[in-house]
Design an enzyme around this catalytic site. Structure first.
Site, PDB file in Angstrom:
ATOM      1  N   CYS A  33       1.511  -2.685  -3.949  1.00 25.45           N
ATOM      2  CA  CYS A  33       0.152  -2.174  -4.818  1.00 25.45           C
ATOM      3  C   CYS A  33      -0.137  -2.867  -6.154  1.00 25.45           C
ATOM      4  O   CYS A  33      -1.318  -3.257  -6.428  1.00 25.45           O
ATOM      5  CB  CYS A  33       0.061  -0.749  -4.648  1.00 25.45           C
ATOM      6  SG  CYS A  33      -1.339  -0.091  -5.135  1.00 25.45           S
ATOM      7  N   CYS A  34       1.068  -2.830  -6.613  1.00 25.52           N
ATOM      8  CA  CYS A  34       1.045  -3.240  -8.377  1.00 25.52           C
ATOM      9  C   CYS A  34       0.704  -4.843  -8.323  1.00 25.52           C
ATOM     10  O   CYS A  34      -0.023  -5.394  -9.170  1.00 25.52           O
ATOM     11  CB  CYS A  34       2.314  -3.111  -8.912  1.00 25.52           C
ATOM     12  SG  CYS A  34       2.486  -1.264  -9.417  1.00 25.52           S
ATOM     13  N   CYS A 115      -1.700   3.636 -13.901  1.00 28.35           N
ATOM     14  CA  CYS A 115      -3.007   4.253 -13.130  1.00 28.35           C
ATOM     15  C   CYS A 115      -2.724   5.660 -13.018  1.00 28.35           C
ATOM     16  O   CYS A 115      -1.677   6.123 -12.824  1.00 28.35           O
ATOM     17  CB  CYS A 115      -2.749   3.322 -11.839  1.00 28.35           C
ATOM     18  SG  CYS A 115      -3.142   1.704 -11.557  1.00 28.35           S
ATOM     19  N   CYS A 118      -0.284   7.292 -10.555  1.00 31.12           N
ATOM     20  CA  CYS A 118       1.254   6.935 -10.949  1.00 31.12           C
ATOM     21  C   CYS A 118       1.760   7.196 -12.152  1.00 31.12           C
ATOM     22  O   CYS A 118       2.577   6.727 -12.768  1.00 31.12           O
ATOM     23  CB  CYS A 118       1.360   5.351 -10.570  1.00 31.12           C
ATOM     24  SG  CYS A 118       1.006   4.884  -9.006  1.00 31.12           S
ATOM     25  N   CYS A 144       6.105  -2.664 -13.017  1.00 32.37           N
ATOM     26  CA  CYS A 144       4.774  -2.539 -11.898  1.00 32.37           C
ATOM     27  C   CYS A 144       4.989  -4.142 -11.712  1.00 32.37           C
ATOM     28  O   CYS A 144       4.301  -4.432 -10.493  1.00 32.37           O
ATOM     29  CB  CYS A 144       3.363  -2.302 -12.887  1.00 32.37           C
ATOM     30  SG  CYS A 144       2.929  -3.439 -14.140  1.00 32.37           S
TER      31      CYS A 144
HETATM   32  S1  SF4 Z   1       0.536   1.960 -10.780  1.00 27.28           S
HETATM   33 FE1  SF4 Z   1       0.386   2.649  -8.680  1.00 27.28          FE
HETATM   34  S2  SF4 Z   1      -1.913   2.819  -8.218  1.00 27.28           S
HETATM   35 FE2  SF4 Z   1      -1.563   1.314 -10.127  1.00 27.28          FE
HETATM   36  S3  SF4 Z   1      -1.175  -0.498  -8.947  1.00 27.28           S
HETATM   37 FE3  SF4 Z   1       0.887   0.191  -9.222  1.00 27.28          FE
HETATM   38  S4  SF4 Z   1       1.303   1.533  -7.383  1.00 27.28           S
HETATM   39 FE4  SF4 Z   1      -0.936   0.770  -7.463  1.00 27.28          FE
END
Ligand code: SF4
Length: 163
Positions: A33-34, A115, A118, A144
Site C-alpha cells: 500500500c505504501c 495517512c 495509519c 513507509c
Molecule cells: S500509511 Fe497506511 S494508508 Fe498510507 S500508504 Fe502506507 S499503508 Fe497505505
C-alpha cells in the site's frame, strides 16, 4: 509545490485484489500500500534528479543509523540528511523562533503524521514513531518505504503479522 497522487489504475488493482484495508493484514501488504500510494509517485517525481534532502533525525528510533550523506538504491540518488543530529526540542525551538507554520495535529500528541488510518496520537514518553503502524511487531522497521535505503524494493526483507 507539486502535489503527487497515486496511479489510479495501480491503486484500484491493489484494492480490488486485497481490499481497502489491506495494510492491516500483513507487513507485506502494508508495504505494498505504501509503495503504490507513496513510494511510486515519489519515485516518478524524483526521476532524473541527482539528490534529495530530507528532515530525518537520529533521535527517531528506527533512524538511529542514518548518515549525513547516503546512497539511496530505491531512487538511485544521493540522499542528504542535514538535520540528523537535531533533537525534537531543536526542531520545535526553531519553529517557535521563526514563527513557522505547522500541522495543528502536533498540538494533540500526533508526533509523526502520515495517512489518517495509519496515524495515531501517542503518550508522553513513547517513541515518536510509535504513532505509525502501531499494530505491527515492534521489531518491524516503522517506515513507509520512502526512506528505506537498505531495501532493494520497499517491503522486501521484512515480515510480521497483521491484526
Ligand atoms: S500509511 Fe497506511 S494508508 Fe498510507 S500508504 Fe502506507 S499503508 Fe497505505
Amino acid at each position: 509545490m507539486n502535489v503527487l497522487f497515486p496511479d489510479a489504475g495501480e491503486a484500484g488493482k491493489m484494492v480490488g485484489e486485497h481490499g481497502v484495508n489491506l495494510f492491516y493484514h500483513s507487513v507485506a501488504k502494508r508495504k505494498l500500500c505504501c509503495a503504490v500510494r507513496k513510494v511510486n509517485p515519489l519515485q516518478q517525481e524524483l526521476a532524473g534528479m541527482q539528490a534529495w534532502i530530507t528532515g530525518r533525525r537520529r533521535d527517531q528510533e528506527s533512524r538511529s543509523q542514518i548518515s549525513l550523506v547516503e546512497d539511496d538504491p530505491v531512487y538511485g540518488l544521493k540522499k542528504y540528511n542535514p538535520m540528523l543530529d537535531w533533537t525534537e526540542t531543536d526542531v520545535w525551538t526553531y519553529i517557535r523562533e521563526h514563527d513557522l507554520p505547522y500541522n495543528d495535529l502536533h498540538d494533540s500528541h500526533y508526533v509523526s503524521i502520515g495517512c489518517a488510518c495509519c496515524t495515531r496520537a501517542i503518550s508522553t514518553g513513547e517513541d515518536p514513531r510509535s504513532g505509525r503502524w502501531w499494530w505491527e511487531n515492534k521489531d518491524t522497521l516503522a517506515e513507509c518505504g520512502l526512506h528505506v535505503s537498505s531495501l532493494a524494493r520497499p517491503g522486501e526483507g521484512e515480515s510480521g503479522e497483521g491484526i
